[in-house]
Design a protein around this motif. Structure first.
Motif, short mmCIF file in Angstrom:
data_model
loop_
_atom_site.label_atom_id
_atom_site.label_comp_id
_atom_site.label_asym_id
_atom_site.label_seq_id
_atom_site.Cartn_x
_atom_site.Cartn_y
_atom_site.Cartn_z
N TYR A 1 7.02 -50.13 19.77
CA TYR A 1 7.13 -50.50 18.38
C TYR A 1 6.03 -50.16 17.60
CZ TYR A 1 7.73 -53.63 14.23
OH TYR A 1 8.00 -54.06 13.11
N LEU A 2 4.87 -50.16 18.09
CA LEU A 2 3.65 -50.13 17.04
C LEU A 2 3.71 -48.65 16.58
CD1 LEU A 2 1.06 -52.16 18.95
CD2 LEU A 2 2.00 -52.74 16.84
N ARG A 3 4.12 -47.59 17.63
CA ARG A 3 3.98 -46.19 17.49
C ARG A 3 5.36 -45.93 16.38
NH1 ARG A 3 5.18 -42.81 21.36
NH2 ARG A 3 3.75 -41.18 20.79
N SER A 4 6.19 -46.76 16.27
CA SER A 4 7.38 -46.27 15.62
C SER A 4 6.98 -46.79 13.80
CB SER A 4 8.62 -47.22 15.82
OG SER A 4 8.65 -48.47 15.65
N LEU A 5 6.03 -47.70 13.73
CA LEU A 5 5.78 -48.12 12.36
C LEU A 5 5.42 -46.88 11.35
CD1 LEU A 5 3.30 -51.35 13.18
CD2 LEU A 5 5.82 -51.19 12.46
N PRO A 6 6.03 -47.13 10.32
CA PRO A 6 5.66 -45.82 9.25
C PRO A 6 4.09 -46.06 8.98
CG PRO A 6 7.02 -47.63 8.35
CD PRO A 6 6.83 -48.01 9.71
N PRO A 7 3.49 -44.95 8.47
CA PRO A 7 1.88 -44.97 8.18
C PRO A 7 1.77 -45.51 6.87
CG PRO A 7 3.08 -42.86 7.90
CD PRO A 7 3.90 -43.40 8.60
N THR A 8 0.99 -46.65 6.87
CA THR A 8 0.67 -47.18 5.53
C THR A 8 0.47 -46.36 4.52
OG1 THR A 8 -0.39 -48.78 6.94
CG2 THR A 8 -0.71 -48.84 4.57
N ALA A 9 1.12 -46.71 3.50
CA ALA A 9 1.10 -45.75 2.22
C ALA A 9 -0.22 -46.05 1.42
CB ALA A 9 2.19 -46.41 0.81
N GLY A 10 -0.68 -44.93 0.83
CA GLY A 10 -2.23 -44.94 0.54
C GLY A 10 -3.43 -44.95 1.48
N GLY A 11 -2.91 -45.04 2.62
CA GLY A 11 -4.04 -44.76 3.72
C GLY A 11 -4.34 -45.88 4.43
N ALA A 12 -5.18 -45.86 5.46
CA ALA A 12 -5.41 -46.93 6.32
C ALA A 12 -6.60 -47.71 5.70
CB ALA A 12 -5.68 -46.83 7.75
N LYS A 13 -6.86 -48.91 5.55
CA LYS A 13 -8.23 -49.54 5.48
C LYS A 13 -8.69 -49.71 6.76
CE LYS A 13 -7.14 -51.60 1.07
NZ LYS A 13 -7.20 -52.95 0.19
N PRO A 14 -10.19 -49.60 7.00
CA PRO A 14 -10.88 -49.84 8.37
C PRO A 14 -11.03 -51.44 8.68
CG PRO A 14 -12.55 -49.26 6.67
CD PRO A 14 -11.26 -49.40 5.77
N GLY A 15 -11.17 -51.57 10.02
CA GLY A 15 -11.29 -52.88 10.42
C GLY A 15 -12.73 -53.46 10.37
N GLN A 16 -13.05 -54.36 10.15
CA GLN A 16 -14.41 -54.86 9.78
C GLN A 16 -14.76 -56.28 10.51
OE1 GLN A 16 -15.73 -54.71 5.71
NE2 GLN A 16 -17.47 -55.77 6.13
N VAL A 17 -15.70 -56.78 11.05
CA VAL A 17 -16.20 -57.85 11.60
C VAL A 17 -17.62 -58.06 11.24
CG1 VAL A 17 -16.64 -59.43 13.54
CG2 VAL A 17 -14.52 -57.76 13.47
N THR A 18 -17.90 -59.10 10.30
CA THR A 18 -19.22 -59.51 9.96
C THR A 18 -19.43 -60.76 10.48
OG1 THR A 18 -19.29 -58.01 8.10
CG2 THR A 18 -20.89 -59.76 8.11
N MET A 19 -20.37 -61.18 11.39
CA MET A 19 -20.83 -62.36 11.54
C MET A 19 -21.98 -63.24 11.04
SD MET A 19 -20.55 -62.14 15.90
CE MET A 19 -19.01 -61.57 16.96
N PRO A 20 -21.96 -64.44 10.79
CA PRO A 20 -23.15 -64.95 10.25
C PRO A 20 -24.25 -65.03 11.56
CG PRO A 20 -21.23 -66.47 10.02
CD PRO A 20 -20.80 -65.16 11.06
N TRP A 21 -25.46 -65.09 11.09
CA TRP A 21 -26.60 -64.88 11.96
C TRP A 21 -26.45 -65.97 13.25
CZ3 TRP A 21 -29.64 -69.00 13.20
CH2 TRP A 21 -29.91 -69.93 12.19
N TYR A 22 -25.99 -67.05 12.99
CA TYR A 22 -25.81 -68.18 14.03
C TYR A 22 -24.78 -67.83 15.01
CZ TYR A 22 -22.38 -70.48 11.25
OH TYR A 22 -21.39 -70.90 10.44
N VAL A 23 -23.73 -67.30 14.50
CA VAL A 23 -22.53 -66.77 15.31
C VAL A 23 -23.27 -65.86 16.21
CG1 VAL A 23 -20.27 -66.10 15.39
CG2 VAL A 23 -20.98 -67.65 13.87
N ARG A 24 -23.66 -64.84 15.43
CA ARG A 24 -24.05 -63.69 16.31
C ARG A 24 -25.11 -64.14 17.37
NH1 ARG A 24 -26.57 -58.05 14.02
NH2 ARG A 24 -28.10 -57.44 15.66
N GLY A 25 -26.07 -65.04 17.16
CA GLY A 25 -26.97 -65.65 17.97
C GLY A 25 -26.35 -66.47 19.17
N LEU A 26 -25.11 -67.03 18.77
CA LEU A 26 -24.36 -67.84 19.90
C LEU A 26 -23.67 -66.92 20.77
CD1 LEU A 26 -22.76 -70.79 17.68
CD2 LEU A 26 -24.82 -70.91 19.59
N TYR A 27 -23.22 -65.61 19.99
CA TYR A 27 -22.59 -64.60 20.78
C TYR A 27 -23.70 -63.96 21.74
CZ TYR A 27 -20.15 -60.10 21.44
OH TYR A 27 -19.60 -58.93 21.98
#
Length: 297
Positions: free
Chosen positions: A148-174
């Motif tokens: 099903y994922l492979r059948s999805l039409p490409p997003t109009a206007g192009g894809a936006k990248p994924g992004q993860v930003t952690m606060p300093w304390y979450v990064r520390g706990l990680y």
């Protein structure tokens, strides 16, 4: 002991304490960054053949909508902002359509690494991807979802990248191992689960319940959701004798709650439960899930 000597000792102790805290926090923050870039070793995965027949694509769409995928990646698979917290915790899920060049180049084993193991093709862990919920997908369900994922039409206007930003304390706990990514929680050597016949049975309910583990834990006893924003409520204990499950001795009440997000008295169950996805779950899945949870005494 004279007062001057007391204050000298107290001051030295305070300075030592501050230095230790700074080193500890800085160290865990550093190791959090290193951990994000580590290579996760996964045994070689036999490729699961692509499927594109109508029945498989329809089942794959059902899984995408009902198992929480659309909650993070959007109904059209284009990705969206999942978290944008005042403390700096920001997550945008990646586009899953062929508009994303990374996805367009996925091989069968790359889909497997990402969905069932929480690992990018490069071997880097996929942060915030709840692959522990999908690790026990049978090859049949996994193939339908990927089809099903492979059948999805490409997003109009192009894809936006994924992004993860952690606060300093979450990064520390990680970095300290208090917060874990899915790749840490999964036994990558386990073979895929065998297919279970879809029926209102305890066995099939146990299979469906795998989708609940990311928040409610492997034992489904609930508690603090690892890595969740600090204002999120604890996940409920889903065992039959728990306060959360006692109102649902019959399947009809449970099914209605999962479809509406409302308790029998009309109050909201939880603002963070993915009820938009659960509303798509069919009667068989929900009745089986209810039967399995009622078996957890």
């Amino acid at each position: 002991m004279d007062i001057a000597r007391f204050f000298r000792i107290a001051s030295a102790a305070l300075v030592t304490f501050v230095v230790v805290v700074v080193i500890a926090v800085g160290g865990t923050w550093y190791w959090g960054g290193q951990k994000m870039q580590r290579t996760v070793k996964v045994p070689e995965l036999p490729p699961v053949a692509y499927v594109d027949d109508a029945a498989s694509l329809a089942h794959g769409k059902y899984l995408y909508l009902s198992r929480g995928c659309m909650e993070c990646h959007g109904a059209n698979g284009a990705g969206k902002v999942v978290f944008d917290e005042p403390n700096g915790f920001y997550v945008r899920s990646p586009d899953l359509t062929s508009a994303n060049p990374t996805i367009a180049n996925y091989r069968p084993q790359d889909w497997d690494l990402a969905i069932r193991h929480g690992v990018a093709p490069s071997g880097r862990p996929l942060l915030v991807m709840p692959s522990e919920d999908y690790n026990r997908l049978s090859n049949e369900d996994f193939a339908a979802l990927v089809g099903y994922l492979r059948s999805l039409p490409p997003t109009a206007g192009g894809a936006k990248p994924g992004q993860v930003t952690m606060p300093w304390y979450v990064r520390g706990l990680y970095g300290a191992g208090v917060v874990k990514d899915a790749a840490e929680k999964i036994d990558h050597a386990l073979p895929p689960a065998s297919a279970v016949a879809a029926a209102p049975t305890v066995a099939y309910g146990a299979y469906v319940a795998n989708a609940c583990m990311g928040c409610h834990g492997a034992s489904l006893r609930g508690g603090k959701i690892p890595g969740a924003p600090p204002d999120w409520p604890d996940a409920a204990n889903l065992h039959a004798d728990s306060r959360a499950m006692k109102p649902y001795e019959d399947a009809a009440g449970f099914v209605n709650m999962m479809r509406t997000g409302k308790r029998p008295d009309g109050t909201d169950v939880s603002r963070v439960m993915p009820f938009a996805s659960f509303a798509y779950m069919n009667d068989t899945d929900l009745e089986a899930l209810h039967r399995y949870l009622r078996s957890l005494k």
